[in-house]
Enzyme design. Structure first.
Site, PDB file in Angstrom:
ATOM      1  N   GLY A  48      38.327  40.431  45.967  1.00  0.00           N
ATOM      2  CA  GLY A  48      38.950  39.328  45.212  1.00  0.00           C
ATOM      3  C   GLY A  48      39.895  38.557  46.115  1.00  0.00           C
ATOM      4  O   GLY A  48      41.025  38.255  45.749  1.00  0.00           O
ATOM      5  N   GLY A  52      44.595  33.266  44.389  1.00  0.00           N
ATOM      6  CA  GLY A  52      45.629  34.025  43.691  1.00  0.00           C
ATOM      7  C   GLY A  52      46.200  35.181  44.489  1.00  0.00           C
ATOM      8  O   GLY A  52      46.468  35.059  45.692  1.00  0.00           O
ATOM      9  N   LEU A 139      40.408  41.748  41.503  1.00  0.00           N
ATOM     10  CA  LEU A 139      39.396  40.951  40.781  1.00  0.00           C
ATOM     11  C   LEU A 139      39.942  40.478  39.442  1.00  0.00           C
ATOM     12  O   LEU A 139      40.663  41.197  38.768  1.00  0.00           O
ATOM     13  CB  LEU A 139      38.156  41.797  40.503  1.00  0.00           C
ATOM     14  CG  LEU A 139      37.307  42.259  41.674  1.00  0.00           C
ATOM     15  CD1 LEU A 139      36.086  43.003  41.159  1.00  0.00           C
ATOM     16  CD2 LEU A 139      36.887  41.084  42.543  1.00  0.00           C
ATOM     17  N   TYR A 235      48.645  39.751  25.303  1.00  0.00           N
ATOM     18  CA  TYR A 235      48.435  40.378  26.611  1.00  0.00           C
ATOM     19  C   TYR A 235      48.521  41.907  26.521  1.00  0.00           C
ATOM     20  O   TYR A 235      47.503  42.579  26.377  1.00  0.00           O
ATOM     21  CB  TYR A 235      49.384  39.794  27.690  1.00  0.00           C
ATOM     22  CG  TYR A 235      48.805  40.102  29.058  1.00  0.00           C
ATOM     23  CD1 TYR A 235      47.997  39.181  29.704  1.00  0.00           C
ATOM     24  CD2 TYR A 235      48.971  41.355  29.636  1.00  0.00           C
ATOM     25  CE1 TYR A 235      47.380  39.498  30.908  1.00  0.00           C
ATOM     26  CE2 TYR A 235      48.354  41.682  30.834  1.00  0.00           C
ATOM     27  CZ  TYR A 235      47.573  40.753  31.467  1.00  0.00           C
ATOM     28  OH  TYR A 235      46.952  41.069  32.637  1.00  0.00           O
TER      29      TYR A 235
HETATM   30  P1  NAD Z   1      42.253  34.705  40.509  1.00  0.00           P
HETATM   31  O1  NAD Z   1      41.367  34.113  39.474  1.00  0.00           O
HETATM   32  O2  NAD Z   1      43.091  33.784  41.322  1.00  0.00           O
HETATM   33  O3  NAD Z   1      41.391  35.564  41.567  1.00  0.00           O
HETATM   34  C1  NAD Z   1      40.288  36.323  41.196  1.00  0.00           C
HETATM   35  C2  NAD Z   1      39.513  36.759  42.420  1.00  0.00           C
HETATM   36  O4  NAD Z   1      38.424  37.582  41.976  1.00  0.00           O
HETATM   37  C3  NAD Z   1      38.876  35.621  43.233  1.00  0.00           C
HETATM   38  O5  NAD Z   1      38.921  35.935  44.607  1.00  0.00           O
HETATM   39  C4  NAD Z   1      37.409  35.634  42.760  1.00  0.00           C
HETATM   40  O6  NAD Z   1      36.468  35.122  43.692  1.00  0.00           O
HETATM   41  C5  NAD Z   1      37.220  37.127  42.587  1.00  0.00           C
HETATM   42  N1  NAD Z   1      36.103  37.468  41.701  1.00  0.00           N
HETATM   43  C6  NAD Z   1      35.961  37.222  40.376  1.00  0.00           C
HETATM   44  N2  NAD Z   1      34.785  37.737  39.941  1.00  0.00           N
HETATM   45  C7  NAD Z   1      34.181  38.315  41.019  1.00  0.00           C
HETATM   46  C8  NAD Z   1      32.966  39.012  41.214  1.00  0.00           C
HETATM   47  N3  NAD Z   1      32.122  39.254  40.223  1.00  0.00           N
HETATM   48  N4  NAD Z   1      32.675  39.447  42.461  1.00  0.00           N
HETATM   49  C9  NAD Z   1      33.521  39.211  43.504  1.00  0.00           C
HETATM   50  N5  NAD Z   1      34.697  38.582  43.364  1.00  0.00           N
HETATM   51  C10 NAD Z   1      35.021  38.136  42.136  1.00  0.00           C
HETATM   52  O7  NAD Z   1      43.108  35.799  39.766  1.00  0.00           O
HETATM   53  P2  NAD Z   1      44.559  36.438  39.964  1.00  0.00           P
HETATM   54  O8  NAD Z   1      45.443  35.897  38.897  1.00  0.00           O
HETATM   55  O9  NAD Z   1      44.996  36.422  41.376  1.00  0.00           O
HETATM   56  O10 NAD Z   1      44.236  37.933  39.510  1.00  0.00           O
HETATM   57  C11 NAD Z   1      44.037  38.992  40.409  1.00  0.00           C
HETATM   58  C12 NAD Z   1      44.592  40.262  39.781  1.00  0.00           C
HETATM   59  O11 NAD Z   1      46.001  40.107  39.615  1.00  0.00           O
HETATM   60  C13 NAD Z   1      44.022  40.549  38.376  1.00  0.00           C
HETATM   61  O12 NAD Z   1      43.844  41.930  38.221  1.00  0.00           O
HETATM   62  C14 NAD Z   1      45.138  40.061  37.471  1.00  0.00           C
HETATM   63  O13 NAD Z   1      45.132  40.666  36.199  1.00  0.00           O
HETATM   64  C15 NAD Z   1      46.355  40.459  38.289  1.00  0.00           C
HETATM   65  N6  NAD Z   1      47.609  39.804  37.895  1.00  0.00           N
HETATM   66  C16 NAD Z   1      47.671  38.445  37.754  1.00  0.00           C
HETATM   67  C17 NAD Z   1      48.864  37.869  37.323  1.00  0.00           C
HETATM   68  C18 NAD Z   1      48.976  36.362  37.131  1.00  0.00           C
HETATM   69  O14 NAD Z   1      49.958  35.892  36.551  1.00  0.00           O
HETATM   70  N7  NAD Z   1      48.022  35.594  37.619  1.00  0.00           N
HETATM   71  C19 NAD Z   1      50.003  38.647  37.103  1.00  0.00           C
HETATM   72  C20 NAD Z   1      49.909  40.025  37.324  1.00  0.00           C
HETATM   73  C21 NAD Z   1      48.715  40.601  37.715  1.00  0.00           C
END
Ligand code: NAD
Length: 394
Positions: A48, A52, A139, A235
């Site tokens: 991933g 993000g 992811l 959430y």
């Molecule tokens: P994002 O959407 O920016 O990134 C998601 C990543 O996953 C990307 O690199 C995408 O290409 C990859 N991805 C998605 N489906 C895929 C697949 N089938 N195969 C390969 N790669 C795949 O998301 P984010 O917000 O950075 O989230 C990442 C993690 O952080 C998650 O677990 C999320 O719950 C957690 N998180 C996010 C937040 C927030 O506020 N955004 C806060 C705390 C935790």
């Protein structure tokens, strides 16, 4: 072509290659200045890795710790005159910057949930890196195809037990609205857990271990979120929260199996994943105002620097809470920050959206995710949208 933002609800369907490159370069500059990690990892797999938290993790590993990085993601290259997705352009920019700094950076574009991608990753590590000493699992996906039987599971964002009505923001109309969400079925809960829970993380760790590509003491970190009471029904106590509980429980199971695995609870930031969650963008807009006023604002890159420097690679054991989790949501959850949010939440409406919250900052960050609004980029200029990943991406 000249690329302009085309926003469809919580998505922008275009991305600007030069803007994405500046976004990546800015994060790299921050890490070079403030994000050096003593004793950090040297060979890192990021699942991933293109946007993000995962992208920031890759940047901190490479530019804060001098690590070679292998990134796995699912992004769309440019096709038939359509710009590629932001994560594609981010990864192109990252690979170029890493190569210029003399660091190995290879990317694998495809479905991380598949057995094939896991096998390809093992092969790439064997061929190029030997072993990895850190695995980041970041992811965020709306669906997952089960590698065993090919069934497709969809994750949904729903409350559990009772309908939930709350304020949210219509980002297109710039209006505070009320959203009502029906409760999830048992099937919804099970499906969301299948997609965003810990099963796939466990499969990755098994595949990497079986492949012999995990170095002694290799750490693995997956990301989770808790957040405040106003978002609990959608959430933490909703379908996604159940999936996150499963992910967190998987960290414990992995440790029992001898892996050095943790979940890190990160703060709410603007990403493609978080902008799709009802209620959260309004909360984030208010949160940003309060945290900026108190000098505590952070985005993904600042969060991951603090995670690496202070919680993971600080010269001692991982710094965990009572439930065995890393916490970099500590500033978000400070009483004075949450009190600040609570003071605004009941009264905010369309008329006060921009003054009572940092909705402007939210929108700016949202556009930046897709490479728009970055300094020094000429958005009237023709840009080449068809850019290959230097490493090939397969
Ligand atoms: P994002 O959407 O920016 O990134 C998601 C990543 O996953 C990307 O690199 C995408 O290409 C990859 N991805 C998605 N489906 C895929 C697949 N089938 N195969 C390969 N790669 C795949 O998301 P984010 O917000 O950075 O989230 C990442 C993690 O952080 C998650 O677990 C999320 O719950 C957690 N998180 C996010 C937040 C927030 O506020 N955004 C806060 C705390 C935790």
């Amino acid at each position: 072509m000249v690329v302009k933002p085309k926003i469809r609800g919580f998505l922008c369907v275009t991305a600007h290659p030069d803007g994405c490159a500046v976004n990546v370069a800015e994060q790299i500059e921050y890490v070079k200045k403030d994000g050096q990690v003593n004793g950090g990892p040297k060979k890192v797999l990021v699942i991933g890795a293109s946007t993000g938290y995962g992208l920031s993790s890759r940047i901190v590993a490479a530019f804060g710790s001098g690590a070679d990085t292998l990134g796995v993601f699912f992004e769309r290259p440019s096709d038939k005159g359509r710009p590629a997705s932001a994560g594609w352009y981010n990864s192109v920019a990252f690979e170029k910057e890493a190569a210029a700094a003399g660091l190995y950076a290879k990317s694998l574009n495809g479905d991380a949930f598949s057995d094939e991608m896991k096998a390809k990753t093992v092969e790439a590590i064997k061929a190029d890196l030997g072993q990895v000493d850190c695995v980041i699992y970041s992811l965020a996906s709306p669906r997952r195809t089960d590698p065993k039987d090919g069934a497709v599971y969809k994750s949904v964002l729903k409350p559990i037990g009772a309908p939930f009505t709350a304020k949210s923001v219509d980002t297109d109309k710039e209006e505070v609205i009320e959203v009502s969400l029906d409760p999830a079925t048992e099937q919804d809960i099970a499906d969301t857990t299948k997609v965003m829970g810990g099963e796939d993380w466990q499969l990755w760790m098994d595949a990497l271990k079986e492949g012999g590509v995990l170095a002694e003491g290799c750490k693995s970190i997956a990301y989770s979120y808790i957040g405040p009471e106003v978002t609990f029904p959608i959430y933490r106590n909703g379908t996604i929260g159940k999936a996150k509980e499963d992910l967190e429980a998987t960290a414990g199971k992995l440790r029992e199996q001898g892996f050095d695995a943790y979940v890190s609870i990160n703060k709410a930031v603007v990403t493609q994943a978080s902008s799709a969650i009802p209620v959260v963008p309004l909360y984030v807009s208010i949160l940003f105002k309060v945290m900026k006023e108190q000098g505590l604002h952070e985005g993904c890159i600042e969060q991951i620097v603090r995670l690496f420097q202070e919680k993971l690679y600080h010269g001692g054991a991982a710094v965990l809470d009572d439930e065995g989790r890393l916490r970099v949501d500590d500033w978000e959850m400070k009483p004075e920050i949450q009190e600040g949010v609570k003071a605004v939440w009941p009264g905010i409406d369309t008329a006060t959206l921009k003054s009572a919250s940092d909705f402007g900052g939210y929108q700016e960050e949202f556009l930046r995710l897709f490479g728009f609004g970055l300094p020094g980029v000429d958005y009237e200029k023709d840009v080449e949208i068809e850019v290959p990943l230097p490493s090939g991406g397969a």
